[in-house]
Design an enzyme around this catalytic site. Structure first.
Site, mmCIF file in Angstrom:
data_model
loop_
_atom_site.group_PDB
_atom_site.id
_atom_site.type_symbol
_atom_site.label_atom_id
_atom_site.label_comp_id
_atom_site.label_asym_id
_atom_site.label_seq_id
_atom_site.Cartn_x
_atom_site.Cartn_y
_atom_site.Cartn_z
ATOM 1 N N ASN A 84 32.760 23.403 -65.014
ATOM 2 C CA ASN A 84 34.191 23.390 -65.275
ATOM 3 C C ASN A 84 34.590 22.360 -66.334
ATOM 4 O O ASN A 84 35.582 22.548 -67.032
ATOM 5 C CB ASN A 84 34.946 23.093 -63.975
ATOM 6 C CG ASN A 84 36.387 22.721 -64.210
ATOM 7 O OD1 ASN A 84 37.225 23.560 -64.528
ATOM 8 N ND2 ASN A 84 36.697 21.426 -64.075
ATOM 9 N N LEU B 208 41.961 21.562 -62.878
ATOM 10 C CA LEU B 208 41.285 22.653 -62.179
ATOM 11 C C LEU B 208 40.119 22.160 -61.336
ATOM 12 O O LEU B 208 39.907 22.632 -60.215
ATOM 13 C CB LEU B 208 40.806 23.700 -63.193
ATOM 14 C CG LEU B 208 41.867 24.315 -64.107
ATOM 15 C CD1 LEU B 208 41.238 25.382 -64.995
ATOM 16 C CD2 LEU B 208 43.023 24.905 -63.299
ATOM 17 N N SER C 238 35.395 29.574 -68.317
ATOM 18 C CA SER C 238 35.666 29.823 -69.724
ATOM 19 C C SER C 238 37.177 29.725 -69.944
ATOM 20 O O SER C 238 37.816 28.766 -69.535
ATOM 21 C CB SER C 238 35.115 31.194 -70.126
ATOM 22 O OG SER C 238 35.373 31.472 -71.481
ATOM 23 N N TYR D 219 37.092 25.208 -80.082
ATOM 24 C CA TYR D 219 37.203 25.540 -78.658
ATOM 25 C C TYR D 219 36.886 27.015 -78.435
ATOM 26 O O TYR D 219 36.139 27.375 -77.528
ATOM 27 C CB TYR D 219 38.619 25.217 -78.177
ATOM 28 C CG TYR D 219 38.835 25.405 -76.694
ATOM 29 C CD1 TYR D 219 38.346 24.478 -75.786
ATOM 30 C CD2 TYR D 219 39.540 26.505 -76.206
ATOM 31 C CE1 TYR D 219 38.547 24.647 -74.422
ATOM 32 C CE2 TYR D 219 39.746 26.672 -74.850
ATOM 33 C CZ TYR D 219 39.257 25.739 -73.956
ATOM 34 O OH TYR D 219 39.458 25.912 -72.609
ATOM 35 N N THR E 197 47.660 21.651 -66.395
ATOM 36 C CA THR E 197 46.630 20.619 -66.380
ATOM 37 C C THR E 197 46.856 19.671 -67.551
ATOM 38 O O THR E 197 47.781 19.859 -68.350
ATOM 39 C CB THR E 197 45.225 21.233 -66.498
ATOM 40 O OG1 THR E 197 45.061 21.745 -67.828
ATOM 41 C CG2 THR E 197 45.034 22.367 -65.480
ATOM 42 N N THR F 58 31.881 15.728 -59.961
ATOM 43 C CA THR F 58 31.541 14.828 -61.059
ATOM 44 C C THR F 58 32.739 14.546 -61.963
ATOM 45 O O THR F 58 33.675 15.330 -62.075
ATOM 46 C CB THR F 58 30.399 15.398 -61.933
ATOM 47 O OG1 THR F 58 30.927 16.345 -62.879
ATOM 48 C CG2 THR F 58 29.320 16.054 -61.085
ATOM 49 N N LYS G 273 33.801 28.575 -76.177
ATOM 50 C CA LYS G 273 33.997 29.477 -75.043
ATOM 51 C C LYS G 273 33.357 30.842 -75.298
ATOM 52 O O LYS G 273 32.822 31.467 -74.364
ATOM 53 C CB LYS G 273 35.497 29.629 -74.745
ATOM 54 C CG LYS G 273 36.150 28.346 -74.208
ATOM 55 C CD LYS G 273 35.443 27.830 -72.965
ATOM 56 C CE LYS G 273 36.173 26.654 -72.337
ATOM 57 N NZ LYS G 273 35.472 26.118 -71.141
#
Length: 279
Positions: free
Chosen positions: A83, A14, A134, A148, A183, A32, A152
């Protein structure tokens, strides 16, 4: 109008798609990643538009340097996109304290730190937009993904408070909640070091679904996610705080909303039926 973006987690998926889309749209992007070689392709493809920066979110000094470098190169920051992230698979009983801390450092503390670092810049210029990526896991839970999910949920809670705090200052906050996208999230998903056989059958299907996400034809394209984020940033300030992205995200969250409503109704009925407290 061209804007100055700082986007984390751009080595693939993403973040890579978003940095590319923003550059294509004429924006300048400080992108980054933890490793410099992961950004070489982006920098070559968009010289002058994309500036690669090394950033390990769990390192406070690197966060400060990334914001400072982005400002030096871009002259300021109009849009921060938090992200970067990653997942850990393990039940609540299996995940140890160190693993919980490491996950929350990446999913909560790092984005919080970057937000704190850019806010003085945005306040001084009288505008800015913070986009926190998120997940549907920010509003619902999945077995085996407790750390996780916790991260979030915390990111979304922080974002809600932040939005109320900075709206009067001309700064927007958006929480983007992706569904399934093709992804490396699933293939890179770590597993708790301590595993208990009793949970293997209960969580096996969920782990397999995560591992197969990149190859699932139903998963969305990162380029489509990036296009939606550009639309969100271009929208006016009346846009919702939390915006699901992907058809499956709306399906998941629709079910979650119904479950929340049913739970609330059940709790209300239980409390109404309970004996009154004795004085």
């Amino acid at each position: 109008m061209a804007q100055r973006w700082l986007v984390t987690g751009c080595s693939s998926g993403l973040g890579y798609a978003l940095a590319t889309a923003a550059a294509e749209a004429g924006h300048r992007v400080a992108a980054t990643a933890r490793r410099s070689e992961a950004l070489e392709g982006l920098a070559r493809a968009w010289p002058g538009r994309i500036t690669p920066l090394i950033l390990e979110l769990r390192d406070a000094a690197q966060c400060e340097e990334a914001v400072r470098s982005a400002c030096d190169v871009l002259g300021g920051i109009d849009v921060l996109v938090n992200n970067a992230g990653g997942g850990l698979f393990g039940t609540v009983e299996e995940v140890c304290d160190a693993e919980v801390r490491d996950q929350l450092e990446t999913l909560v503390v790092g984005p919080w730190r970057l937000t704190r670092l850019v806010l003085p810049l945005m306040r001084a210029q009288g505008h800015g937009h913070i986009v926190n990526v998120s997940s549907v896991a920010g509003r619902m839970a999945f077995p085996g993904l407790g750390t996780y999910v916790a991260g979030k949920h915390a990111l979304e809670g922080m974002s809600q408070a932040l939005a109320a705090e900075v709206a009067p200052l001309g700064i927007r906050v958006t929480v983007v909640e992706p569904g399934s996208f093709a992804t490396r999230y699933g293939t890179a998903l770590g597993e708790a070091r301590h595993q208990l056989p009793v949970y293997a059958e209960l969580t096996g299907d969920m782990l397999a679904a995560c591992r197969g996400m990149a190859d699932d034809p139903a998963s969305g394209r990162p380029e489509d996610f990036a296009a939606r984020v550009l639309d969100i940033v271009a929208a006016d300030a009346s846009a919702p705080l939390r915006i699901p992205v992907g058809d499956d995200a709306y399906a998941y969250l629709g079910v979650a909303e119904q479950a929340t409503r049913a739970e609330l109704d059940a709790a209300r009925a239980l409390m109404r039926a309970a004996p009154s407290p004795q004085g």
